[in-house]
Enzyme design. Structure first.
Site, PDB file in Angstrom:
ATOM      1  N   ARG A  23       0.886  -1.167   0.000  1.00  0.00           N
ATOM      2  CA  ARG A  23       0.000   0.000   0.000  1.00  0.00           C
ATOM      3  C   ARG A  23       0.917   1.209   0.000  1.00  0.00           C
ATOM      4  NH1 ARG A  23      -3.169   1.047   5.428  1.00  0.00           N
ATOM      5  NH2 ARG A  23      -1.509   2.584   5.702  1.00  0.00           N
ATOM      6  N   TYR A  69       1.838   5.329  12.467  1.00  0.00           N
ATOM      7  CA  TYR A  69       2.010   3.935  12.863  1.00  0.00           C
ATOM      8  C   TYR A  69       3.050   3.170  12.046  1.00  0.00           C
ATOM      9  CZ  TYR A  69      -1.516   3.645   9.144  1.00  0.00           C
ATOM     10  OH  TYR A  69      -2.205   3.772   7.965  1.00  0.00           O
ATOM     11  N   HIS A 106      -3.755   4.832   4.320  1.00  0.00           N
ATOM     12  CA  HIS A 106      -4.980   4.061   4.075  1.00  0.00           C
ATOM     13  C   HIS A 106      -5.937   4.827   3.176  1.00  0.00           C
ATOM     14  CE1 HIS A 106      -8.506   1.569   4.728  1.00  0.00           C
ATOM     15  NE2 HIS A 106      -9.172   2.653   5.095  1.00  0.00           N
TER      16      HIS A 106
HETATM   17  C1  LIG Z   1     -17.395  -4.046   8.698  1.00  0.00           C
HETATM   18  C2  LIG Z   1     -16.453  -2.895   8.620  1.00  0.00           C
HETATM   19  N1  LIG Z   1     -15.715  -2.573   9.694  1.00  0.00           N
HETATM   20  C3  LIG Z   1     -14.860  -1.548   9.655  1.00  0.00           C
HETATM   21  C4  LIG Z   1     -14.711  -0.792   8.537  1.00  0.00           C
HETATM   22  C5  LIG Z   1     -13.716   0.387   8.501  1.00  0.00           C
HETATM   23  N2  LIG Z   1     -12.596   0.042   7.620  1.00  0.00           N
HETATM   24  C6  LIG Z   1     -12.583   0.403   6.329  1.00  0.00           C
HETATM   25  S1  LIG Z   1     -11.260  -0.197   5.523  1.00  0.00           S
HETATM   26  C7  LIG Z   1     -10.643  -0.931   6.911  1.00  0.00           C
HETATM   27  C8  LIG Z   1      -9.367  -1.687   6.851  1.00  0.00           C
HETATM   28  C9  LIG Z   1      -9.364  -2.723   5.753  1.00  0.00           C
HETATM   29  O1  LIG Z   1      -8.148  -3.395   5.712  1.00  0.00           O
HETATM   30  P1  LIG Z   1      -7.879  -4.518   4.642  1.00  0.00           P
HETATM   31  O2  LIG Z   1      -9.049  -5.435   4.585  1.00  0.00           O
HETATM   32  O3  LIG Z   1      -6.563  -5.119   4.895  1.00  0.00           O
HETATM   33  O4  LIG Z   1      -7.884  -3.733   3.256  1.00  0.00           O
HETATM   34  P2  LIG Z   1      -6.870  -2.616   2.769  1.00  0.00           P
HETATM   35  O5  LIG Z   1      -7.515  -1.287   3.087  1.00  0.00           O
HETATM   36  O6  LIG Z   1      -5.584  -2.817   3.496  1.00  0.00           O
HETATM   37  O7  LIG Z   1      -6.724  -2.823   1.313  1.00  0.00           O
HETATM   38  C10 LIG Z   1     -11.491  -0.692   7.988  1.00  0.00           C
HETATM   39  C11 LIG Z   1     -11.252  -1.163   9.358  1.00  0.00           C
HETATM   40  C12 LIG Z   1     -15.518  -1.135   7.440  1.00  0.00           C
HETATM   41  N3  LIG Z   1     -15.480  -0.446   6.294  1.00  0.00           N
HETATM   42  N4  LIG Z   1     -16.358  -2.192   7.508  1.00  0.00           N
END
Ligand SMILES: Cc1ncc(C[n+]2csc(CCOP(=O)(O)OP(=O)(O)O)c2C)c(N)n1
Ligand SMILES: Cc1ncc(C[n+]2csc(CCOP(=O)(O)OP(=O)(O)O)c2C)c(N)n1
Ligand SMILES: [Mg+2]
Ligand SMILES: [Mg+2]
Lengths: 327, 337, 327, 337
Positions: free
Chosen positions: D252, D265, D256
Site C-alpha cells: 500500500r 504507525y 490508508h
Molecule cells: C465491517 C467494517 N468494519 C470496519 C470498517 C472500517 N474500515 C474500512 S477499511 C478498513 C481496513 C481494511 O483493511 P484490509 O481489509 O486489509 O484492506 P486494505 O484497506 O488494506 O486494502 C477498515 C477497518 C468497514 N469499512 N467495515
C-alpha cells in the site's frame, strides 16, 4: 474546571477510569498506535500497553463477543466499533447475547460492558459513515442506550457506563467531537444513566432531542425567544430507557411538543417519545405532536446538495417551531 | 500443525483403573439422565428435550481434565455429560426440563439444555449457534490479562462451524495464542442437513490449518482416545501453547430434538447401523475386556445411579414453578420495568 | 375456494410461484428433505430439485448474502431464516446491503428477494424461539416488512412479495401456522404490499394490530360488541411502510385508539402508529392513545407461568378496550 | 490443495508482447488517474480518496482474463484498475470523486471507490468490509442454475479475511464448487493494524486449506506472475473445477485513505523501503529488459494517457451536481417516500 471538546471529555473519562479500575480495557480496530480514526483513544496504548488497549482484527462480532466473554470473567471491556454503521455484524452478539445474559441466567451471570461507536452525519461521510441507527437497539430490553450531547455529560456518562452492571451502548456524535466544547469538571463524577436533562427552560413548546440535534434545537429556540416564544429544550441523553417522567413533565407543562432527531422517523426514538406523549399528556396537549427528523431514505448521501438536503438544520427546526407556535 | 489421529491403543497404558471406571460412571450417569428426559417428554411432562446420547465420551473426557470451578466452560446444548462432571446434578437438569423456579441454568426461563452455572464457571448459553466460541475467547483473554493459568472449554456441532463466529473465534484465539479448547462434536448432521451440504471437507479438523493451530481428529466413540486427546489439548493450553481444535466424530443416536423425527431424512438402516457405534457400549465392552469392570460392577453402578435419578426426579417434581410476575425480574441489575 | 391453514396458504403461494417463475428458488436450513422445521416447504424439494430448494449451511449471513447476489444476477430468491430470533447474524446483509442496493447504486442495481421467518410466541419456544423483533427492521428505509394474519393474505402477500422489485421481509406467526384456517382462492392473486385492511368495522374504538394479535383483537372486540361498543379492527399487514391513510382514517372516525402487538412496546410498530395518530388526528381524538404489548423483558420465557404472563391475551385486550370505552 | 507459488519466469514465455504492453498500459492508466485523485483531494476539491496505488498488477491481471460484461465482479475499494480494464472510464471515476449526478457508480451518493456499474456486471459495493464475497457466491450460484459458464471475481484486503463473511463465503463456494475467484490483496495493514494483530499466519493463502480448495500465493508486484495466476484460476473456475483463493502480496504505497496519516504507525524508513516494491516500476524495467517496451514507448503512452485524463477531468468538472430533492429517489422501485 476546564473547557474541553466533547472528544477530549470522552477520552478523559476513559483515561481516568482505566487508571482507577484495572478491569477496564479497550478493544477495537485501530484503537492502538493510531488512537482510533477520530483520535478518541489517542495516547492510551502508550500508557496502558497493548493488552489493555488492543487493536482487534477487522471483525465486529469478534470485538463484541470477546468483550462479552471478558465481562463474564470479571473485566469491564470497552468494545469500540469504528463507525455505528459497522455495528451490524455484531448485532447478534449484542441483541441475542449481551442483552439477554442477565435475564436468561436468572441473574446468575451479568455482562457489564460498554460498546462505543460514533454516529451521525454532516461530515461528508456518505451512506456508511453518517448513519444514526440507534433506534434498532432502543427497542431491545436488556440494553441501555445513551447519547451525550455535551462534554460534561460525555465524561460523566462514559464513567457511569463503565461502572454500570449491564451492557451500555454509548453513541458519540462524530460532528460533536471537535465542534462542541464546554466545561468539564476535573476528577471523578458521573451522570446517571436513564435520566433526561432540561437544558433550556421554557413554557410554550417542549422540544425533545438528543446528540448534536440538541444544539440545533437550542439554536432554533434562541431565534424563537427573540419573538417572545419560550421553548423548553430537553436533552433525552438516555434513549433506552427513556426518562418517561421528564418527558411527560415538560410536555404537560408546555402543551405543545416537537421532537427533533437526525435519524429517519419511522419506528424510532421520536416515535416512542410521541407515543409517550400521546398516552400520558392527552389532557394537556394544545396542538398535535410534531416530529422532525431525517427523510425516509437509506442513509445520508455524499454529494453536498444531497447531504445538506438530508440534514436537520436550525432553519428546519425553527420552521417547525413556528408552525407549532402558530397552532 | 498436521491433523493427528490419536488411537486408543497408544494411551490405554496411561490411564489407571480408577479413572477408567470414573469415566464409565460419568458417561452412564449422563446417559441414564438423558434417557429419563426422553421419558418425561414422551409422557407429556417436558415439552422439549435435546439429547447428548452418543456424544458423552468426549464431553466426559474433557470435563475430567478440567479443574471444576477454576477452568471455564462455554458449552452447547448436547453437553449434558460435561455439566454433570463439572458439578451440576441430575436434579439441576431435571428442574430445568420441568421448568421449575429453582433450575440453576435459567430459573425455567430457557429451554432445557441451555446450560449455565456460575458456581462451576459454566457460562450461560443461549440458542444462537456459535456465539459461545467468542465468549470463550474473551474469558481466556481476561485470564491472560490477570496472569491466570486457567483454560476454557468450548464446544459446538459441525453444523455450527459454517457460521462466521466460528472463524472469528479461531482466528482471534490463534492470533493471541489463547488457552481455549475448541471441541467440535461432529455427528454429521445439522438437524436434517448432512455434512456434505454444509462443508467442503469431511474433517472439521482440517479447518485448523487456516489458523496454524493443531487440529486433532478423534473417534468420539472411543472414550480412552478422547481422554488422551483432551489431556493433551488441556496441557498445551495450560502451558501457554495456545488453542487446539479437536474434532470428535460422534453419532447422534436420537432425532435432533424431541420436535424432530429423523426418519424423514434418514433411512431406518442407517439409523440402526449407528447404534453399533455407541461409545457407552463400546467402552463397557473394552473395560470388561481390560478387566477393569465386571458385568456385576456395571449393573451395581447402574442401580445406584438410577436410585440417585429417581430421588432427583421426585425432588424436582415437587419443586415449585416460577411466580408469573417474576418474569419481570433481572432485565437489568436495578430491575428496571 | 378451499379452506386452508395459514401454513398451507404460504406453501401454496410459494409452490404456484415456483411453477410460474423459474427464477424463484428457496435457500435455508432444513428446507429440503425435512421440509423446514414447521413443514412450510414440505414436498417442494421433491418437485423442484436440490438446486431450487437448497439446504444451506448453518449460517444466516450466508443465506441472505448469497440470496442478494443471486437477486442481483436475475433470480428471485427466498431466503428462509429458521426462526426470526436467528436473523441477527444476517442483519448486516439485510440492513447494510439488501436495503441499500437500489439507493446506493442510484437505481442501477436492485435486489428483489424475500426473506421469510417465523416469529411470535405461545408455543413453548422460550427466549429464542418466541421473539417478535420486527420493529428493528421497520425502522430501515429500503426494506418492506409484511406480516399476514389470514390464509387469504398469507398466499396473496407471499406472491406479491415474490413479484416485488425490492427486498421484502415476510414474517409468519408460528402459532398461526396450524391454528388459523380460512378461505383461500384457487390460482393466481396478489394482496398489495403496503396496505392495511379493516377486518371489522366499528365506530367507537379503532384497534390496530398485526399477525396473531389481529385474531386476539377480534375476539376481544366481539365481547365488547355484546355490550354495545363497536370496535373497528385494522390489520396493519404492512409494517414498513405503514398505511398511514388507513390508520388516520380509522383513528379519526372512532376518536379512540388502541394498538395491540405481541412485541414489547418501546420503539416499536405500536410507537409509530401512536405517533402517526398523535400527529394527524389531534382534532378527532376523544381519549389518550393506548398501547398494549409484551412487557419490557428480553424475550418470552419458557416456564408456562412466565410464558403466560408475557402473552397478550383476549382478556388483556378486553380490559384495555373497556378502559378506553369508559374514558 | 497445497499453496503453490507461481514465479514470473515460468510464464513469461506464454505472454505475447501485445498482452504485456496492454497490461502495462492498463496499470499506468490507473496509476495516473489515482495520482490525479490525490491531487484533487489535496486541492480541496475532493473530500475523500482511497487509493489503489501499489495494488494495480493483480487487478489488471484478473480483469484482462475476464470477459467484460459477461463475467461478474464484486470488487472492493482499491480496485480502480480493475474497473478501468472492465470498461469504466477515468471520467466515470472522476465524476464520482467530484460527487456529480452522472457518477455511474452511485450518482454521487456514495464515497468514491465504492464501485458499481451494471453495464459491466460490476455489482454495487458499499462500505461494510466483506459482504461482497457472499454476493459473489450468489451470483455464481445463479449462473450455475442457468447453466452459464461465467465466472465471478471478488476481492478483499487481508484485514477483511478476519470477518465472518469471508469464512461463510469460502465455505459455501467450496461446498458447491462455484466459479468464484477470491482475490485477497494483502498489503499487510488494515488501516493501522499490522497483519500480526489480525491473523495467526503470515499467508492468507493458508486459509484455503480449511476449504479444500487451491490457495495460491503470488507476488502482487510481479505483473506477469499475477497474469498467469489469474489465467489459471479463471480457467479452473470456468471449467467447473470450483473456486480458488488467490493471495497477492501487495504494497500500500499511500496512507490508508486521504483521512489517514500512516506516519502515525509506520516509520519513515519502512514507508520509503516499500517504494522499491512498486509493481509498476518493476514491470516497466522488466518490459524494457525483455525488449517489449522502449523508454520512448513508455513516455508516449504516458503522454497519451495524460491527455485522456485531462479531458476527462475537464468534462467531469463541468458536469452538474445532483438536485437536492433527488435524495428522495430510488429508495424502492416505486419511489415511496
Ligand atoms: C465491517 C467494517 N468494519 C470496519 C470498517 C472500517 N474500515 C474500512 S477499511 C478498513 C481496513 C481494511 O483493511 P484490509 O481489509 O486489509 O484492506 P486494505 O484497506 O488494506 O486494502 C477498515 C477497518 C468497514 N469499512 N467495515
Ligand atoms: C444462529 C442459529 N441458526 C439456527 C439455529 C437452529 N438450529 C438449532 S440446532 C441446529 C443444527 C445444529 O447442528 P450442529 O451444529 O451440527 O449441532 P448438532 O445439533 O448436530 O449437535 C440449528 C439449525 C440456531 N439455534 N441458531
Ligand atoms: Mg451436527
Ligand atoms: Mg490490508
Amino acid at each position: 474546571m476546564a473547557t474541553k471538546t466533547y472528544l477530549e471529555a470522552i477520552r478523559d473519562g476513559i483515561h481516568e477510569e482505566m487508571q482507577r479500575d484495572e478491569r477496564v480495557f479497550i478493544m477495537g480496530e485501530d484503537v492502538g498506535a493510531k488512537g482510533g480514526v477520530f483520535g478518541v483513544t489517542d495516547g492510551l496504548q502508550k500508557e496502558f500497553g497493548e493488552l489493555r488497549v488492543m487493536d482487534s482484527p477487522l471483525a465486529e462480532s469478534c470485538i463484541v463477543g470477546v468483550a462479552i466473554g471478558a465481562a463474564m470473567n470479571g473485566m469491564r471491556p470497552i468494545a469500540e466499533i469504528q463507525f455505528q454503521d459497522f455495528i451490524m455484524p455484531a448485532v447478534d452478539q449484542i441483541v441475542s447475547e449481551a442483552a439477554k445474559i442477565r435475564y436468561r441466567s436468572n441473574n446468575d451471570w451479568s455482562c457489564p460492558m460498554v460498546i462505543r461507536a460514533p454516529f451521525g452525519g454532516g461530515v461528508h461521510g456518505a451512506l456508511y459513515h453518517s448513519q444514526s441507527i440507534e433506534a434498532m437497539f432502543c427497542h431491545v430490553p436488556g440494553l441501555r442506550v445513551v447519547v451525550p450531547s455535551t462534554p460534561h455529560d460525555a465524561k460523566g456518562m462514559i464513567v457511569a457506563a463503565l461502572r454500570d452492571p449491564d451492557p451500555v451502548l454509548y453513541f458519540e456524535h462524530k460532528r460533536a467531537y471537535r465542534a462542541i466544547k464546554g466545561e468539564v469538571p476535573d476528577g471523578d463524577y458521573t451522570v446517571p444513566l436513564g435520566s433526561a436533562a432540561v437544558v433550556r427552560e421554557g413554557d410554550d413548546i417542549a422540544v425533545f432531542s438528543y446528540g448534536m440535534m440538541v444544539h440545533t434545537a437550542l439554536e432554533a429556540a434562541e431565534k424563537l425567544a427573540a419573538d417572545g416564544f419560550s421553548c423548553e429544550v430537553v436533552d433525552l441523553r438516555s434513549l433506552r430507557p427513556l426518562d418517561r417522567e421528564a418527558i411527560v413533565r415538560s410536555a404537560s407543562k408546555c402543551g405543545k411538543v416537537l421532537i427533533v432527531q437526525e435519524a429517519n422517523l419511522a419506528v424510532s426514538v421520536a416515535s416512542e417519545v410521541a407515543a409517550i406523549v400521546a398516552e400520558d399528556c392527552f389532557d394537556s396537549l394544545d396542538a398535535p405532536v410534531m416530529r422532525l427528523g431525517g427523510p425516509e431514505i437509506p442513509a445520508m448521501p455524499y454529494s453536498p446538495p444531497l447531504e445538506h438536503y438530508y440534514l436537520v438544520t436550525p432553519d428546519k427546526v425553527e420552521r417547525k417551531l413556528r408552525d407549532l407556535a402558530a397552532y | 500443525m498436521a491433523v493427528t489421529k490419536t488411537t486408543a491403543s497408544r494411551k490405554q497404558a496411561t490411564l489407571d483403573a480408577e479413572t477408567l471406571r470414573a469415566m464409565y460412571r460419568n458417561m452412564l450417569r449422563s446417559r441414564l439422565l438423558d434417557e429419563r428426559m426422553w421419558v418425561l417428554n414422551r409422557q407429556g411432562r417436558a415439552p422439549f428435550w435435546i439429547s447428548g446420547i452418543g456424544h458423552e465420551a468426549v464431553q466426559v473426557a474433557f470435563a475430567m481434565n478440567l479443574r471444576s470451578g477454576e477452568d471455564w466452560a462455554a458449552p452447547y446444548y448436547r453437553d449434558l455429560a460435561l455439566t454433570l462432571v463439572l458439578g451440576m446434578t441430575p436434579k439441576d437438569q431435571l428442574l430445568s426440563v420441568l421448568q421449575r423456579a429453582d433450575d440453576p441454568n435459567s430459573g425455567g426461563r430457557q429451554m432445557p439444555a441451555h446450560y449455565g452455572c456460575r458456581r462451576y464457571n459454566i457460562i450461560t448459553t443461549g440458542s444462537p449457534v456459535g456465539t459461545q466460541l467468542l465468549h470463550a475467547c474473551g474469558i481466556a483473554l481476561a485470564a491472560r490479562m490477570r496472569g491466570e493459568d486457567t483454560v476454557t472449554f468450548t464446544s459446538i456441532g459441525e453444523g455450527g462451524t459454517s457460521g462466521g463466529d466460528f472463524h472469528e473465534a479461531l482466528n482471534f484465539a490463534a492470533t493471541h495464542k489463547l488457552a481455549v479448547l475448541f471441541v467440535v462434536e461432529n455427528n454429521g448432521f445439522a438437524i436434517s442437513v448432512p455434512w456434505e451440504k454444509q462443508m467442503p471437507t469431511r474433517d472439521v479438523a482440517d479447518r485448523a490449518k487456516a489458523y496454524g493451530i493443531p487440529g486433532v481428529k478423534v473417534d468420539g466413540g472411543d472414550a480412552i482416545a478422547c481422554y488422551k486427546a483432551a489431556r493433551e489439548a488441556v496441557e498445551r493450553a495450560r502451558h501457554g501453547d495456545g488453542p487446539t481444535l479437536i474434532e470428535a466424530k460422534v453419532v447422534r443416536l436420537t432425532s435432533h430434538s424431541s420436535d424432530d423425527d429423523q426418519r424423514r431424512y434418514r433411512t431406518a438402516e442407517v439409523i440402526e447401523a449407528e447404534k453399533a457405534q455407541d461409545g457407552l457400549l463400546r467402552f463397557r465392552a473394552q473395560l470388561e475386556e481390560l478387566g477393569v469392570l465386571t458385568a456385576g460392577d456395571a449393573d451395581e453402578m447402574r442401580a445406584e445411579l438410577l436410585l440417585e435419578l429417581d430421588k432427583a426426579q421426585e425432588e424436582a417434581e415437587a419443586a415449585p414453578l416460577p411466580e408469573p410476575e417474576s418474569a419481570l425480574l433481572h432485565v437489568l441489575a436495578e430491575d428496571l420495568r
